[in-house]
Write an enzyme that holds these catalytic residues in place. Structure first.
Site, PDB file in Angstrom:
ATOM      1  N   GLY A  85       0.890  -1.172   0.053  1.00 58.44           N
ATOM      2  CA  GLY A  85       0.252  -0.160   0.024  1.00 58.44           C
ATOM      3  C   GLY A  85       0.790   1.264   0.080  1.00 58.44           C
ATOM      4  O   GLY A  85       0.530   2.283  -0.474  1.00 58.44           O
TER       5      GLY A  85
ATOM      6  N   ASP B 293       1.110   3.319   4.635  1.00 57.11           N
ATOM      7  CA  ASP B 293      -0.031   4.083   3.920  1.00 57.11           C
ATOM      8  C   ASP B 293      -0.931   4.480   4.993  1.00 57.11           C
ATOM      9  O   ASP B 293      -1.337   5.392   4.814  1.00 57.11           O
ATOM     10  CB  ASP B 293      -0.586   3.089   2.811  1.00 57.11           C
TER      11      ASP B 293
ATOM     12  N   ASP C 140      -4.861   2.590  10.845  1.00 57.09           N
ATOM     13  CA  ASP C 140      -6.252   2.080  11.193  1.00 57.09           C
ATOM     14  C   ASP C 140      -6.400   2.189  12.831  1.00 57.09           C
ATOM     15  O   ASP C 140      -6.493   2.976  13.537  1.00 57.09           O
ATOM     16  CB  ASP C 140      -6.826   0.988  10.459  1.00 57.09           C
TER      17      ASP C 140
ATOM     18  N   LYS D 263      -6.567   6.939  10.631  1.00 62.16           N
ATOM     19  CA  LYS D 263      -8.152   7.068  11.038  1.00 62.16           C
ATOM     20  C   LYS D 263      -8.150   7.184  12.602  1.00 62.16           C
ATOM     21  O   LYS D 263      -8.172   6.131  13.285  1.00 62.16           O
ATOM     22  CB  LYS D 263      -8.676   5.865  10.855  1.00 62.16           C
TER      23      LYS D 263
ATOM     24  N   PHE E 156     -13.877   3.331   4.445  1.00 63.27           N
ATOM     25  CA  PHE E 156     -12.912   2.674   3.536  1.00 63.27           C
ATOM     26  C   PHE E 156     -12.625   3.398   2.586  1.00 63.27           C
ATOM     27  O   PHE E 156     -13.390   4.070   1.694  1.00 63.27           O
ATOM     28  CB  PHE E 156     -13.565   1.108   3.172  1.00 63.27           C
TER      29      PHE E 156
ATOM     30  N   ASP F   6      -5.777  -0.404  -1.728  1.00 62.98           N
ATOM     31  CA  ASP F   6      -6.473  -1.047  -3.030  1.00 62.98           C
ATOM     32  C   ASP F   6      -7.944  -1.474  -2.273  1.00 62.98           C
ATOM     33  O   ASP F   6      -8.026  -1.384  -0.958  1.00 62.98           O
ATOM     34  CB  ASP F   6      -5.931  -2.355  -3.004  1.00 62.98           C
TER      35      ASP F   6
ATOM     36  N   ARG G 296      -5.346   0.707  -6.747  1.00 59.99           N
ATOM     37  CA  ARG G 296      -3.978   1.341  -6.329  1.00 59.99           C
ATOM     38  C   ARG G 296      -3.736   2.198  -7.319  1.00 59.99           C
ATOM     39  O   ARG G 296      -2.822   3.423  -6.977  1.00 59.99           O
ATOM     40  CB  ARG G 296      -2.900   0.360  -6.157  1.00 59.99           C
TER      41      ARG G 296
HETATM   42  P1  5GP Z   1      -4.265  -1.475  11.276  1.00 58.98           P
HETATM   43  O1  5GP Z   1      -3.547  -2.527  11.841  1.00 58.98           O
HETATM   44  O2  5GP Z   1      -3.798  -0.034  11.862  1.00 58.98           O
HETATM   45  O3  5GP Z   1      -5.743  -1.555  11.931  1.00 58.98           O
HETATM   46  O4  5GP Z   1      -4.466  -1.654   9.923  1.00 58.98           O
HETATM   47  C1  5GP Z   1      -3.544  -1.060   8.915  1.00 58.98           C
HETATM   48  C2  5GP Z   1      -3.782  -1.453   7.418  1.00 58.98           C
HETATM   49  O5  5GP Z   1      -5.206  -2.116   7.317  1.00 58.98           O
HETATM   50  C3  5GP Z   1      -3.119  -0.819   6.515  1.00 58.98           C
HETATM   51  O6  5GP Z   1      -1.767  -0.859   6.067  1.00 58.98           O
HETATM   52  C4  5GP Z   1      -4.226  -1.148   5.071  1.00 58.98           C
HETATM   53  O7  5GP Z   1      -3.648  -2.310   4.677  1.00 58.98           O
HETATM   54  C5  5GP Z   1      -5.365  -1.463   5.808  1.00 58.98           C
HETATM   55  N1  5GP Z   1      -6.353  -0.498   5.702  1.00 58.98           N
HETATM   56  C6  5GP Z   1      -7.175   0.156   6.900  1.00 58.98           C
HETATM   57  N2  5GP Z   1      -8.025   0.762   6.370  1.00 58.98           N
HETATM   58  C7  5GP Z   1      -8.042   1.068   5.024  1.00 58.98           C
HETATM   59  C8  5GP Z   1      -8.758   1.515   3.882  1.00 58.98           C
HETATM   60  O8  5GP Z   1      -9.623   2.111   4.363  1.00 58.98           O
HETATM   61  N3  5GP Z   1      -8.582   1.317   2.757  1.00 58.98           N
HETATM   62  C9  5GP Z   1      -7.560   0.250   2.412  1.00 58.98           C
HETATM   63  N4  5GP Z   1      -7.388   0.039   1.267  1.00 58.98           N
HETATM   64  N5  5GP Z   1      -6.829  -0.555   3.493  1.00 58.98           N
HETATM   65  C10 5GP Z   1      -7.085  -0.124   4.597  1.00 58.98           C
END
Ligand code: 5GP
Length: 178
Positions: free
Chosen positions: A48, A103, A106, A134, A155, A162, A168
């Site tokens: 990403g 990228d 979350d 986020k 999202f 992606d 992407r």
């Molecule tokens: P975390 O471990 O912080 O919950 O998740 C991070 C990963 O979740 C990011 O690197 C990404 O791959 C994916 N992700 C989280 N939110 C989104 C989103 O809104 N769109 C996309 N494409 N990927 C996301």
């Protein structure tokens, strides 16, 4: 309102490339100041972050290096739930100033895992550069010094991110239409 279709979902334009690049330039300028003389090693998280990493790196004017890692999901369960294994880091990061280039943050669990893993390899310091955060979904405390933009919980796709492998290549960032 610009709408694109990616697979079975519609997405609406939310952050144009020009706005993203303005934020990326500001972050790069701060890194150039803060980490001058530290020869930072940027570590981009594939897939990403590949576009963000490229745009950020082009704007870094101090001596620096870049490498990439991938995170592979595996079946282990920890107290934090799903865990991911960091693969592909071949550099010796002992004593180095590292900047993780991600990228999107979350829940923050992926970033926490990455910091823990890199931390075992004795870097001098670890900084975080994240294109998007986020904020309302963060579950762990992270010091994200180099954040480009905060976004709501929806999202998103585009600019390297992606939906099921697709989207992407969109230059701008789009939010899913409910
Ligand atoms: P975390 O471990 O912080 O919950 O998740 C991070 C990963 O979740 C990011 O690197 C990404 O791959 C994916 N992700 C989280 N939110 C989104 C989103 O809104 N769109 C996309 N494409 N990927 C996301």
């Amino acid at each position: 309102m610009k709408i694109v279709q990616v697979k079975d979902k519609k997405f609406t334009l939310s952050i144009p490339e020009s706005e993203i690049l303005k934020g990326v330039t500001e972050v790069a300028e701060r890194i150039n100041k803060d980490l001058a003389d530290k020869n930072p090693l940027f570590i981009g998280v594939l897939n990403g972050a590949f576009i963000f990493a490229a745009d950020l790196f082009k704007r870094i004017t101090i001596p620096c290096e870049i490498s990439f890692v991938k995170l592979a999901s595996y079946q282990g369960i920890t107290s934090t739930g799903r865990v991911k294994e960091v693969i592909g880091l071949n550099e010796d990061i002992t004593g180095r100033t590292v900047v993780i280039v991600e990228d999107i943050v979350d829940t923050g669990l992926t970033m926490e895992r990455l910091i823990d893993t890199l931390g075992t390899r004795n870097p001098k310091e670890i900084h975080i550069a994240a294109l998007l955060v986020k904020e309302q979904k963060l579950k762990v405390k992270l010091n994200i010094e180099y954040k480009v933009l905060s976004i709501p919980n929806d999202f998103i796709v585009g600019y390297g991110l992606d939906y099921d492998g697709l989207g992407r290549n969109l230059p701008d960032i789009y939010t899913v239409v409910e």
